[in-house]
Design a protein around this motif. Sequence first.
Motif, PDB file in Angstrom:
ATOM      1  N   ARG A 126       1.077  -1.319   0.063  1.00  0.00           N
ATOM      2  CA  ARG A 126      -0.109  -0.058  -0.023  1.00  0.00           C
ATOM      3  C   ARG A 126       0.911   1.123  -0.036  1.00  0.00           C
ATOM      4  O   ARG A 126       0.527   2.320  -0.695  1.00  0.00           O
ATOM      5  N   SER A 127       2.039   1.335   0.364  1.00  0.00           N
ATOM      6  CA  SER A 127       2.791   2.318   0.633  1.00  0.00           C
ATOM      7  C   SER A 127       3.733   2.579  -0.758  1.00  0.00           C
ATOM      8  O   SER A 127       4.288   3.772  -0.769  1.00  0.00           O
ATOM      9  N   ILE A 128       3.672   1.675  -1.487  1.00  0.00           N
ATOM     10  CA  ILE A 128       4.718   2.080  -2.884  1.00  0.00           C
ATOM     11  C   ILE A 128       3.842   3.070  -3.855  1.00  0.00           C
ATOM     12  O   ILE A 128       2.613   2.897  -3.894  1.00  0.00           O
ATOM     13  N   ALA A 129       4.565   3.874  -4.479  1.00  0.00           N
ATOM     14  CA  ALA A 129       4.029   4.874  -5.046  1.00  0.00           C
ATOM     15  C   ALA A 129       4.590   4.550  -6.755  1.00  0.00           C
ATOM     16  O   ALA A 129       5.632   3.683  -6.723  1.00  0.00           O
ATOM     17  N   TYR A 130       4.172   5.325  -7.842  1.00  0.00           N
ATOM     18  CA  TYR A 130       4.587   4.608  -9.192  1.00  0.00           C
ATOM     19  C   TYR A 130       6.317   5.003  -9.440  1.00  0.00           C
ATOM     20  O   TYR A 130       6.775   3.911 -10.041  1.00  0.00           O
ATOM     21  N   VAL A 171      -3.825  23.086  -4.959  1.00  0.00           N
ATOM     22  CA  VAL A 171      -2.886  22.809  -4.016  1.00  0.00           C
ATOM     23  C   VAL A 171      -2.628  21.354  -4.524  1.00  0.00           C
ATOM     24  O   VAL A 171      -3.157  20.547  -4.490  1.00  0.00           O
ATOM     25  N   ILE A 172      -1.303  21.046  -4.859  1.00  0.00           N
ATOM     26  CA  ILE A 172      -0.531  19.674  -5.286  1.00  0.00           C
ATOM     27  C   ILE A 172      -0.314  18.860  -3.867  1.00  0.00           C
ATOM     28  O   ILE A 172       0.356  19.373  -2.953  1.00  0.00           O
ATOM     29  N   LEU A 173      -0.989  17.871  -3.812  1.00  0.00           N
ATOM     30  CA  LEU A 173      -0.455  16.765  -2.810  1.00  0.00           C
ATOM     31  C   LEU A 173       0.436  15.701  -3.138  1.00  0.00           C
ATOM     32  O   LEU A 173       0.262  14.888  -4.259  1.00  0.00           O
ATOM     33  N   TYR A 174       1.539  15.627  -2.668  1.00  0.00           N
ATOM     34  CA  TYR A 174       2.596  14.688  -2.895  1.00  0.00           C
ATOM     35  C   TYR A 174       2.619  13.202  -2.219  1.00  0.00           C
ATOM     36  O   TYR A 174       3.223  12.516  -2.632  1.00  0.00           O
ATOM     37  N   ASP A 175       1.642  13.133  -0.871  1.00  0.00           N
ATOM     38  CA  ASP A 175       1.641  12.042  -0.415  1.00  0.00           C
ATOM     39  C   ASP A 175       0.110  12.078   0.379  1.00  0.00           C
ATOM     40  O   ASP A 175      -0.341  13.050   0.392  1.00  0.00           O
ATOM     41  N   LYS A 221      -4.864   7.915  -6.332  1.00  0.00           N
ATOM     42  CA  LYS A 221      -4.415   8.803  -7.119  1.00  0.00           C
ATOM     43  C   LYS A 221      -3.206   9.344  -7.025  1.00  0.00           C
ATOM     44  O   LYS A 221      -2.121   9.556  -7.757  1.00  0.00           O
ATOM     45  N   ILE A 222      -2.889   9.595  -5.582  1.00  0.00           N
ATOM     46  CA  ILE A 222      -1.454  10.342  -5.233  1.00  0.00           C
ATOM     47  C   ILE A 222      -0.305   9.084  -5.592  1.00  0.00           C
ATOM     48  O   ILE A 222       0.709   9.571  -5.909  1.00  0.00           O
ATOM     49  N   ARG A 223      -0.620   7.898  -5.290  1.00  0.00           N
ATOM     50  CA  ARG A 223       0.387   6.905  -5.519  1.00  0.00           C
ATOM     51  C   ARG A 223       0.814   6.720  -7.030  1.00  0.00           C
ATOM     52  O   ARG A 223       2.054   6.526  -7.359  1.00  0.00           O
ATOM     53  N   ALA A 224      -0.375   6.929  -7.707  1.00  0.00           N
ATOM     54  CA  ALA A 224      -0.443   6.712  -9.038  1.00  0.00           C
ATOM     55  C   ALA A 224       0.505   7.957 -10.029  1.00  0.00           C
ATOM     56  O   ALA A 224       1.024   8.027 -11.021  1.00  0.00           O
ATOM     57  N   LEU A 225      -0.104   9.048  -9.579  1.00  0.00           N
ATOM     58  CA  LEU A 225       0.113  10.187 -10.336  1.00  0.00           C
ATOM     59  C   LEU A 225       0.996  11.451  -9.663  1.00  0.00           C
ATOM     60  O   LEU A 225       1.004  12.463 -10.416  1.00  0.00           O
ATOM     61  N   SER A 226       1.051  11.264  -8.436  1.00  0.00           N
ATOM     62  CA  SER A 226       1.603  12.566  -7.923  1.00  0.00           C
ATOM     63  C   SER A 226       3.075  12.847  -8.377  1.00  0.00           C
ATOM     64  O   SER A 226       3.596  14.228  -8.264  1.00  0.00           O
ATOM     65  N   ASP A 227       4.142  12.048  -8.981  1.00  0.00           N
ATOM     66  CA  ASP A 227       5.242  12.372  -9.515  1.00  0.00           C
ATOM     67  C   ASP A 227       4.973  13.345 -10.816  1.00  0.00           C
ATOM     68  O   ASP A 227       5.988  14.031 -11.092  1.00  0.00           O
ATOM     69  N   LEU A 228       3.928  13.285 -11.509  1.00  0.00           N
ATOM     70  CA  LEU A 228       3.587  14.028 -12.387  1.00  0.00           C
ATOM     71  C   LEU A 228       3.016  15.549 -12.024  1.00  0.00           C
ATOM     72  O   LEU A 228       2.528  16.211 -12.910  1.00  0.00           O
TER      73      LEU A 228
END
Length: 291
Positions: free
Chosen positions: A132-136, A220-224, A201-208
């Motif tokens: 659950r903690s892993i992001a893209y 406001v952008i949320l990174y986590d 959504k944050i896990r999948a797309l926050s790097d973009l």
Amino acid sequence: TAPERRRGRGGGSVPTEVAREASTLGARALSLDAAATWRDWAPPQELQRDKFDVGVVVEFGYFLPDAFLRTYLANGAINFHPSDLPRYRGAAPLRHALLNGDDYVGLSVIEIDPVKADTGHVLARDRMDVSRSIAYPELYRAVCERAPPLVSDVLANLEERKRTAVPQTLYGVKPTRAPKVHRSDGALDPFNQTAKDAENKIRALSDLKYTAVWIRGERVILYDGVALHALDEANNSVLAAPGSIAFNSISQTVDIRFREGILRCATLQRPNRARMHAAGFARSMSIGGEP
């Protein structure tokens, strides 16, 4: 390789990662001209004397026409695709797996079908669990480590793998699409989405930098973000309705109430500002809510 990318206004071209790695290994890299179409491309004359044994395609982004496969590749081409095909056919299978909250991703090596992308017979497949903690970015790196052994095994046993290849229809799974993602895919809506939706959504797309929510008129952008299924008792009075927001001094997070649950965020960014930890963000927007 795919066409070289342009570097900003007036800048030169940037080789692809594959081309850079080929140069490091002393191998020759041929790039498709950005102005041409793939159907018009052919290897240089000196490389056309004999057919290549097999083609290996990974994140190429172009469809290989039948004429090219038959003319230059004696055994066709294989493709690594990070999904358990026929699920998630398309350009962004890993991002869609995260968007859907999947607890695993499939890894497939298939034959290149000359008619339709991502539909070839399966030569090998594997799967890896997704926490659950892993992001893209972390998931992408993990898949990149798992892909080479799978592809190498297929190449080492190509004749046998092709003989026992499995049509995707035999898996009994309805094909699904995983198209390229867009900025709108990351929009966060506390009134119509759950906190778990937002976390995915944050896990999948926050790097973009696609994962944004409107707070007091600002995007406001949320990174986590971690979804809490039960309301934080200390903030019940503050986070009583979807869209409400509070700073939690115990967890040092900004907590946002969604339609179902609370999203707990530690790193945020206001327009035209640098990223901020939750405490600094809360101060900058005068967000209260101390337990």
